[in-house]
Write a protein that holds these residues in place. Structure first.
Motif, short mmCIF file in Angstrom:
data_model
loop_
_atom_site.label_atom_id
_atom_site.label_comp_id
_atom_site.label_asym_id
_atom_site.label_seq_id
_atom_site.Cartn_x
_atom_site.Cartn_y
_atom_site.Cartn_z
N LEU A 1 -38.14 -16.81 34.55
CA LEU A 1 -37.33 -17.58 35.57
C LEU A 1 -36.65 -18.70 34.84
O LEU A 1 -37.20 -19.74 34.38
N ASN A 2 -35.31 -18.71 35.20
CA ASN A 2 -34.68 -19.81 34.44
C ASN A 2 -34.88 -20.20 33.05
O ASN A 2 -34.97 -21.43 32.60
N GLY A 3 -35.09 -19.08 32.30
CA GLY A 3 -35.41 -19.45 30.90
C GLY A 3 -36.85 -19.85 30.36
O GLY A 3 -37.18 -20.10 29.43
N LYS A 4 -37.60 -19.80 31.39
CA LYS A 4 -39.04 -20.11 30.99
C LYS A 4 -39.97 -18.88 31.74
O LYS A 4 -39.89 -18.41 32.88
N ALA A 5 -41.10 -18.58 30.71
CA ALA A 5 -42.07 -17.81 31.50
C ALA A 5 -43.36 -18.76 31.90
O ALA A 5 -43.78 -19.55 31.47
N GLY A 6 -43.98 -18.08 33.06
CA GLY A 6 -45.16 -18.80 33.71
C GLY A 6 -46.17 -18.96 32.60
O GLY A 6 -46.27 -18.06 31.75
N PRO A 7 -46.92 -19.89 32.67
CA PRO A 7 -46.82 -21.25 33.61
C PRO A 7 -45.78 -22.24 33.06
O PRO A 7 -45.99 -23.46 33.70
N ALA A 8 -44.72 -21.92 32.33
CA ALA A 8 -43.97 -23.11 31.91
C ALA A 8 -42.93 -23.43 33.09
O ALA A 8 -41.98 -24.09 32.63
N THR A 9 -42.61 -22.31 33.90
CA THR A 9 -41.59 -22.38 34.91
C THR A 9 -41.87 -23.89 35.94
O THR A 9 -43.07 -24.11 35.44
N THR A 10 -40.91 -24.27 36.09
CA THR A 10 -40.91 -25.49 37.05
C THR A 10 -40.93 -25.22 38.47
O THR A 10 -40.03 -24.20 38.99
N PRO A 11 -41.95 -25.54 39.01
CA PRO A 11 -42.06 -25.08 40.62
C PRO A 11 -40.90 -25.68 41.40
O PRO A 11 -40.27 -26.59 40.94
N LEU A 12 -40.71 -25.19 42.63
CA LEU A 12 -39.57 -25.56 43.51
C LEU A 12 -40.22 -26.39 44.41
O LEU A 12 -41.02 -26.10 45.13
N ARG B 1 -45.04 -24.69 56.34
CA ARG B 1 -46.51 -24.71 56.35
C ARG B 1 -46.89 -25.31 54.76
O ARG B 1 -46.43 -24.51 53.79
N PRO B 2 -47.44 -26.05 54.57
CA PRO B 2 -47.70 -26.77 53.50
C PRO B 2 -48.80 -25.98 52.55
O PRO B 2 -49.50 -25.02 53.10
N GLY B 3 -48.49 -26.20 51.31
CA GLY B 3 -49.27 -25.19 50.46
C GLY B 3 -48.40 -24.89 49.12
O GLY B 3 -47.26 -25.47 49.00
N ASP B 4 -49.28 -24.69 47.96
CA ASP B 4 -48.51 -24.08 46.64
C ASP B 4 -48.38 -22.86 46.79
O ASP B 4 -49.35 -22.15 46.64
N TRP B 5 -47.26 -22.24 47.17
CA TRP B 5 -47.04 -20.73 47.48
C TRP B 5 -46.50 -20.19 46.15
O TRP B 5 -45.65 -20.46 45.58
N MET B 6 -47.04 -18.75 45.89
CA MET B 6 -46.63 -18.25 44.90
C MET B 6 -45.07 -17.71 45.18
O MET B 6 -45.00 -17.12 46.09
N LEU B 7 -44.52 -17.66 44.21
CA LEU B 7 -43.00 -17.02 44.20
C LEU B 7 -42.88 -16.18 42.87
O LEU B 7 -42.77 -16.88 41.92
N HIS B 8 -42.73 -15.07 42.96
CA HIS B 8 -42.97 -14.22 41.96
C HIS B 8 -42.17 -12.58 41.82
O HIS B 8 -42.08 -12.15 43.17
N CYS B 9 -41.71 -12.21 40.80
CA CYS B 9 -41.57 -10.58 40.73
C CYS B 9 -42.96 -10.01 40.98
O CYS B 9 -43.76 -10.30 40.38
N THR C 1 -43.74 -18.50 39.67
CA THR C 1 -43.54 -20.11 39.84
C THR C 1 -44.12 -20.15 41.10
O THR C 1 -44.69 -19.37 41.82
N PHE C 2 -44.20 -21.54 41.63
CA PHE C 2 -44.62 -22.02 42.89
C PHE C 2 -43.45 -22.34 43.74
O PHE C 2 -42.39 -23.19 43.11
N LEU C 3 -43.45 -22.13 45.15
CA LEU C 3 -42.84 -23.00 45.93
C LEU C 3 -43.85 -23.93 46.58
O LEU C 3 -44.80 -23.59 47.16
N ARG C 4 -44.02 -25.37 46.28
CA ARG C 4 -44.66 -26.30 46.48
C ARG C 4 -44.05 -26.99 47.91
O ARG C 4 -43.16 -27.84 47.90
N VAL C 5 -44.85 -26.59 49.13
CA VAL C 5 -44.62 -27.07 50.45
C VAL C 5 -45.23 -28.47 50.47
O VAL C 5 -46.56 -28.11 50.91
N LEU C 6 -44.70 -29.35 50.40
CA LEU C 6 -45.49 -30.61 50.33
C LEU C 6 -45.33 -31.54 51.70
O LEU C 6 -44.08 -31.87 52.12
#
Ligand SMILES: [Cu+2]
Length: 501
Positions: free
Chosen positions: A241-252, A318-326, A466-471
């Motif tokens: 995702l955007n040139g990085k493989a998890g866990p090096a991807t940057t969360p939204l 809804r808050p949480g660290d939600w997975m976003l992935h293929c 990556t994560f969608l981090r709803v804070l």
């Protein structure tokens, strides 16, 4: 048109010290977020929107927010009169796609994918393209309704741009939506020569989105101990995702209550069903622009086919660290490999072989990936327990002989994690120690966006994830403050960090 182009070539070849800088570095080029021009307020305020979250006051203005392309950022522009001038440089570069993997990619202005270009509907845009590659290239502007002379087809609509040469593209932007640019040489595209081109609408979309992200979906085949993607091989082992493989991807990073847009762009070889946990989104746009609201469709997984874009929107309430992935299982892994061997241009190395051999498909015994000659370690998790690519030992996990070849396994207490009869169970092992605590590298991918994630999270995130981090507001403020404090040059989040005190 050719006269105009010739004129432009001359103008840029002769004048403007501004553009004489052939060797302009990525740092100097990706300076600032191009902020969209202020746009008129919509006829209706957001309060009228059916999805307006109750947790936030209705907004009075609705200028589109700049799109954030995590880990990539934007291409800055200069103004020539009212023309927005972008300087796009194709070049060979090193890209760290994961703490343990740096590859030789081809991209633009120091990045693969290349930096995102953001313009407004109605803009006149000039892109000065310099080819610093060792071979000819040109740029195709995917989906642009413009003159064929600027379509970027090498040998068809223009001469290929030779190494060290320049071509100037000119566009009147009358469309709006998620568009992209890429080399029209297929293998160049597969080694990273692609980027996003956002056309912000003259009349802002409704409802207004508070956050807007772009994610490029990409795959590479790079064998262990190699750095050059094998663009002819279809057995991809790095999913990005955007040139990085998890866990090096940057969360939204979003604030609870934000309305969020995510724009998925796929310029690879595979299709990717992109899945978001915890939310139902509406698909609101394609590579052809905005979908009328009556035709939006709900989902939590959207299939993004090759050469397609899909925009999705939802209220992040809804808050949480939600997975976003293929959701393709093999796209949630790193460095899977069932084939190894020479990948260099060695004299005498056969070329033009049959399809199976040419594509790296192994057959027969020895050779078949699941044959008796290979244990489970010759697959997902190659390099397991090491800090870098290294040979691993095949063999059942319980065998001390096998474990001794896996540095990360030595001294590991496996009791409780593996059943006593594990090695007699058909199919074992599947995931044991291929993901989990032993694969965690929280410290090595530490960044402000990851602050506060559950310890050990990185052991469970690989590939196109990556994560969608709803804070909640306080945590959002905290994480954003840390991001701002980091003062990273060309921060893709710059447009959002400006608003943080
Ligand atoms: Cu995928």
């Amino acid at each position: 048109m050719s006269n105009r182009r010739t004129f432009l070539h001359r103008a840029f070849a002769s004048g403007a010290a501004l553009f004489a800088a052939r060797g302009l570095s990525a740092q100097t080029m990706q300076m600032n977020m191009p902020m969209p021009k202020p746009t008129p307020k919509p006829a209706e305020p957001d309060a009228a929107a059916p999805h307006t979250p109750s947790t936030r006051p209705a907004k009075q203005t609705a200028s589109p927010v700049p799109v954030v392309t995590t880990d990539v950022g934007d291409l800055a522009y200069t103004l020539d009169g009212s023309t927005k001038v972008f300087h796009l440089v194709a070049e060979v570069l090193k890209q760290k796609i994961h703490p343990d993997k740096t590859i030789d990619a081809w991209g633009f202005n120091g990045s693969a994918p290349g930096p995102t270009i953001q313009v407004n509907q109605g803009d006149h845009v000039r892109v000065i393209f310099d080819n610093h590659l060792p071979e000819p290239s040109s740029i195709h502007w995917h989906g642009f309704e413009d003159a064929v002379g600027y379509d970027g087809m090498p040998g068809i609509s223009q001469e290929p741009v030779k190494p060290g040469s320049r071509f100037v593209y000119e566009f009147d932007i009358h469309q709006a939506g998620t568009y992209f640019y890429h080399s029209h040489m297929a293998m160049q595209e597969m080694t990273g020569m692609l980027g996003g081109f956002i056309m912000h609408p003259r009349t802002p979309y409704h409802p207004h989105c508070d956050k807007d992200f772009l994610l490029h979906l990409q795959e590479y085949q790079v064998l262990p101990n190699n750095t050059v993607p094998n663009t002819m091989n279809m057995e991809y082992n790095w999913l990005l995702l955007n040139g990085k493989a998890g866990p090096a991807t940057t969360p939204l990073i979003v604030r609870q209550g934000d309305r969020v847009r995510i724009r998925f762009v796929n310029l690879g070889m595979d299709h990717h069903p992109m899945h978001l946990h915890g939310y139902t989104f509406q698909v609101t746009g394609t590579e052809g622009g905005r979908i009328p609201e009556t035709a939006w469709w709900p989902g939590n997984t959207v299939l993004v086919g090759v050469a397609q874009a899909r925009d999705v929107e939802f209220i992040a309430d809804r808050p949480g660290d939600w997975m976003l992935h293929c959701h393709l299982p093999h796209h949630m892994m790193n460095q899977m490999s069932s084939n190894v061997g020479r990948m260099t241009r060695t004299a005498g190395q056969p070329a033009g072989v049959d399809m199976n051999t040419g594509m790296g498909m192994l057959q027969g015994t020895p050779g078949a990936p699941t044959g008796d000659d290979y244990g489970a370690s010759l697959g997902r998790g190659m390099g397991f327990g090491s800090d870098a690519d290294m040979a691993t030992t095949n063999g059942p996990l319980a065998q001390q002989k096998g474990m001794s070849g896996m540095a990360g396994m030595v001294g590991m207490d496996m009791a409780g994690d593996i059943a006593a009869n594990a090695n007699t169970v058909p199919g074992f092992p599947q995931d044991v120690y291929m993901e989990g605590p032993s694969m965690a590298m929280d410290q090595r991918v530490e960044k402000p966006e990851n602050y506060g994630l559950r310890a050990g999270w990185s052991g469970y995130m690989m590939g196109m994830m990556t994560f969608l981090r709803v804070l909640p507001a306080d945590k959002y403020q905290d994480v954003m403050a840390r991001m701002k404090q980091a003062q990273r040059p060309n921060d893709p989040y710059a447009s959002l960090l400006q608003k943080i005190s």
